[in-house]
Design a protein around this motif. Structure first.
Motif, mmCIF file in Angstrom:
data_model
loop_
_atom_site.group_PDB
_atom_site.id
_atom_site.type_symbol
_atom_site.label_atom_id
_atom_site.label_comp_id
_atom_site.label_asym_id
_atom_site.label_seq_id
_atom_site.Cartn_x
_atom_site.Cartn_y
_atom_site.Cartn_z
ATOM 1 N N LEU A 153 42.878 1.886 -1.613
ATOM 2 C CA LEU A 153 43.627 0.919 -0.565
ATOM 3 C C LEU A 153 42.542 0.680 0.684
ATOM 4 O O LEU A 153 42.135 1.522 1.308
ATOM 5 C CB LEU A 153 44.843 1.258 -0.330
ATOM 6 C CG LEU A 153 46.007 1.882 -1.204
ATOM 7 C CD1 LEU A 153 47.272 2.278 -0.556
ATOM 8 C CD2 LEU A 153 46.202 0.885 -2.278
ATOM 9 N N GLY A 154 42.459 -0.712 0.918
ATOM 10 C CA GLY A 154 41.553 -1.237 1.839
ATOM 11 C C GLY A 154 42.484 -2.065 3.014
ATOM 12 O O GLY A 154 43.031 -3.097 2.678
ATOM 13 N N LEU A 187 33.591 4.615 6.902
ATOM 14 C CA LEU A 187 33.541 5.247 5.505
ATOM 15 C C LEU A 187 33.899 6.971 5.726
ATOM 16 O O LEU A 187 34.708 7.704 4.807
ATOM 17 C CB LEU A 187 32.169 5.396 4.799
ATOM 18 C CG LEU A 187 32.147 5.993 3.505
ATOM 19 C CD1 LEU A 187 33.009 5.186 2.537
ATOM 20 C CD2 LEU A 187 30.765 5.854 2.894
ATOM 21 N N SER A 188 33.473 7.518 6.839
ATOM 22 C CA SER A 188 33.706 9.041 7.035
ATOM 23 C C SER A 188 35.178 9.288 7.503
ATOM 24 O O SER A 188 35.557 10.265 7.343
ATOM 25 C CB SER A 188 32.816 9.317 8.415
ATOM 26 O OG SER A 188 33.492 8.896 9.719
ATOM 27 N N LEU A 227 48.974 -0.716 5.747
ATOM 28 C CA LEU A 227 48.702 0.369 4.550
ATOM 29 C C LEU A 227 49.860 1.026 4.058
ATOM 30 O O LEU A 227 49.976 1.502 2.931
ATOM 31 C CB LEU A 227 47.649 1.021 4.688
ATOM 32 C CG LEU A 227 46.085 0.087 4.688
ATOM 33 C CD1 LEU A 227 45.055 1.129 5.244
ATOM 34 C CD2 LEU A 227 45.813 -0.042 3.210
ATOM 35 N N ASP A 228 50.428 1.715 4.916
ATOM 36 C CA ASP A 228 51.730 2.423 4.713
ATOM 37 C C ASP A 228 52.736 1.990 3.757
ATOM 38 O O ASP A 228 53.152 2.399 3.030
ATOM 39 C CB ASP A 228 52.458 2.982 5.978
ATOM 40 C CG ASP A 228 51.355 4.098 6.877
ATOM 41 O OD1 ASP A 228 50.495 4.540 6.180
ATOM 42 O OD2 ASP A 228 51.453 4.066 8.047
ATOM 43 N N LEU A 229 53.009 0.527 4.086
ATOM 44 C CA LEU A 229 53.882 -0.105 3.431
ATOM 45 C C LEU A 229 53.563 -0.316 2.138
ATOM 46 O O LEU A 229 54.307 0.071 1.082
ATOM 47 C CB LEU A 229 54.129 -1.434 4.238
ATOM 48 C CG LEU A 229 55.389 -2.372 3.515
ATOM 49 C CD1 LEU A 229 56.620 -1.557 3.720
ATOM 50 C CD2 LEU A 229 55.358 -3.854 4.178
ATOM 51 N N VAL A 230 52.215 -0.495 1.775
ATOM 52 C CA VAL A 230 51.796 -0.918 0.531
ATOM 53 C C VAL A 230 51.596 0.748 -0.204
ATOM 54 O O VAL A 230 52.165 0.814 -1.671
ATOM 55 C CB VAL A 230 50.425 -1.308 0.313
ATOM 56 C CG1 VAL A 230 49.600 -1.581 -1.012
ATOM 57 C CG2 VAL A 230 50.310 -2.758 1.006
ATOM 58 N N PHE A 251 48.301 10.613 -9.054
ATOM 59 C CA PHE A 251 46.886 10.356 -9.231
ATOM 60 C C PHE A 251 46.207 10.266 -7.770
ATOM 61 O O PHE A 251 46.974 10.188 -6.929
ATOM 62 C CB PHE A 251 46.540 8.983 -10.095
ATOM 63 C CG PHE A 251 47.702 7.782 -9.659
ATOM 64 C CD1 PHE A 251 47.336 7.255 -8.413
ATOM 65 C CD2 PHE A 251 48.815 7.595 -10.332
ATOM 66 C CE1 PHE A 251 48.136 6.270 -7.972
ATOM 67 C CE2 PHE A 251 49.476 6.757 -10.039
ATOM 68 C CZ PHE A 251 49.332 5.951 -8.902
ATOM 69 N N LYS A 252 44.947 10.293 -7.731
ATOM 70 C CA LYS A 252 44.386 10.224 -6.222
ATOM 71 C C LYS A 252 44.332 8.877 -5.803
ATOM 72 O O LYS A 252 43.927 8.031 -6.302
ATOM 73 C CB LYS A 252 42.964 11.008 -6.302
ATOM 74 C CG LYS A 252 43.153 12.406 -6.090
ATOM 75 C CD LYS A 252 41.689 12.998 -6.020
ATOM 76 C CE LYS A 252 41.735 14.589 -5.994
ATOM 77 N NZ LYS A 252 40.635 15.054 -5.704
ATOM 78 N N ILE A 253 44.727 8.842 -4.462
ATOM 79 C CA ILE A 253 44.627 7.394 -3.829
ATOM 80 C C ILE A 253 43.953 7.574 -2.500
ATOM 81 O O ILE A 253 44.144 8.153 -1.647
ATOM 82 C CB ILE A 253 45.882 6.816 -3.464
ATOM 83 C CG1 ILE A 253 46.967 6.923 -4.752
ATOM 84 C CG2 ILE A 253 45.712 5.609 -2.796
ATOM 85 C CD1 ILE A 253 48.433 6.521 -4.237
ATOM 86 N N GLY A 254 42.888 6.713 -2.512
ATOM 87 C CA GLY A 254 42.001 6.615 -1.273
ATOM 88 C C GLY A 254 42.237 5.729 -0.348
ATOM 89 O O GLY A 254 43.009 4.575 -0.539
ATOM 90 N N ILE A 255 42.281 5.682 1.023
ATOM 91 C CA ILE A 255 42.813 4.675 2.008
ATOM 92 C C ILE A 255 41.510 4.540 2.905
ATOM 93 O O ILE A 255 40.960 5.715 3.533
ATOM 94 C CB ILE A 255 43.859 5.113 2.849
ATOM 95 C CG1 ILE A 255 44.932 5.325 1.820
ATOM 96 C CG2 ILE A 255 44.323 4.335 3.852
ATOM 97 C CD1 ILE A 255 46.333 5.774 2.568
ATOM 98 N N VAL A 256 41.213 3.442 3.089
ATOM 99 C CA VAL A 256 40.192 3.096 4.059
ATOM 100 C C VAL A 256 40.118 1.844 4.650
ATOM 101 O O VAL A 256 40.725 0.905 4.429
ATOM 102 C CB VAL A 256 38.788 3.082 3.237
ATOM 103 C CG1 VAL A 256 38.714 1.844 2.387
ATOM 104 C CG2 VAL A 256 37.445 3.067 4.007
#
Length: 234
Positions: A180-181, A140-141, A220-223, A150-155
Motif C-alpha cells: 500500500l502506498g 523507504l526506511s 491508508l488506514d481506511l484502505v 499474508f504480509k502487507i507493506g505500507i509506504v
C-alpha cells in the motif's frame, strides 16, 4: 513513453483536421478524454461497450497479456528494430517486469529483443526515475509491515515512480503479498497476481478507483481496514 519518444526523436503532432482515430487498450468510450467519431479499436481486454465496438470502422480485440502481442500479429511480424524495441518495453512494463509473464509473452519477447538484451529495457524504464534519492531512501526506511493472512507493506511515496521502485525492489525480498502506498493523489494498492481478485474485491466500496489506484482518499488506514475485513470474511 516519454523516454522512448526522446530515444527515437518522436514528437507529438496533431493535424488541424483528423479523419480517423485509433483507440488502443480500451473499448470503453468513458476512458477517452473526448468523444470520437470515425475510429478503429485495438484492445486486449474484455469488451467494455459492445455499442462502442459495433460503431468502429474496424476492431481487433483478443484477450492477451499486452496489446503489443496483437499489434505484432497484425503487422505480419515485419517491423523496424526501433518499433520492436518499443514493443519489448511495453511488454516488460505490462507484465510487471516479467513477473506475470506467460510462456506466450516470453516467446514474443524473444522476437522483440532483436539486437538488444533485457538490461537495455530495464535501463530505459528505470534509470533516473527517482528524483529525490535522499528523500526516497528516508521514506523507504520507514516502511511498515503488517502480518495478516499474508504480509502487507505500507509506504509513503512522493510520486508514482518511487512507489513502483519500492514494488520492484521490496515485494519479494520482504515476502510481501500486498503493498500500500500513500501518494499525493490517493492510495495505490499493488499486489501479487494471485491475490488480485481477492484484494480488488475488498476495494469495491471505493467508487473513485481504477484497478488498484484509489483516488477518493489518501487514508491508508481506511484502505488497510477494508482489506483486512475482507480477509477475515474469507
Amino acid at each position: 513513453m516519454k523516454k522512448l519518444m526522446e530515444r527515437f526523436s518522436v514528437r507529438n503532432f496533431f493535424p488541424s483536421k483528423i479523419q480517423l482515430f485509433f483507440v488502443y487498450d480500451t473499448s470503453d468510450p468513458e476512458q477517452l478524454p473526448f468523444a470520437v467519431s470515425s475510429y478503429c479499436i485495438f484492445d486486449h481486454h474484455r469488451v467494455q461497450s459492445k455499442e462502442f465496438v459495433d460503431g468502429a470502422i474496424r476492431s481487433h480485440i483478443r484477450l492477451r497479456s499486452a496489446n503489443v502481442l496483437n499489434l505484432f500479429d497484425l503487422s505480419g511480424g515485419k517491423l523496424p528494430k526501433d518499433v520492436l524495441f518499443a514493443f519489448a518495453v511495453a511488454l516488460v512494463s505490462e507484465t510487471a517486469f516479467l513477473r506475470t509473464a506467460s510462456s506466450e509473452d516470453l516467446m514474443y519477447l524473444s522476437k522483440f529483443l532483436v539486437g538488444h538484451v533485457l538490461e537495455d529495457v530495464f535501463e530505459l524504464i528505470l534509470e533516473g526515475r527517482v528524483k529525490n534519492v535522499e528523500g526516497f531512501l528516508e521514506r523507504l526506511s520507514k516502511i511498515k509491515i503488517i502480518d495478516a493472512d499474508f504480509k502487507i507493506g505500507i509506504v509513503e511515496c512522493e510520486d508514482d515512480d518511487e512507489f513502483l521502485c519500492v514494488a520492484d525492489m521490496a515485494m519479494y525480498p520482504l515476502s510481501l503479498s500486498v503493498l500500500l502506498g500513500r501518494l499525493p493523489w490517493g492510495v495505490w494498492v499493488y499486489c501479487k497476481k494471485k491475490f488480485v481478485q481477492r484484494i480488488y474485491r475488498s476495494l469495491r466500496r471505493f467508487k473513485k478507483r481504477k484497478a488498484g489506484r484509489i483516488y477518493e482518499t489518501n487514508d491508508l488506514d481506511l484502505v488497510l481496514k477494508a482489506i483486512l475485513e475482507e480477509s477475515q470474511s474469507d
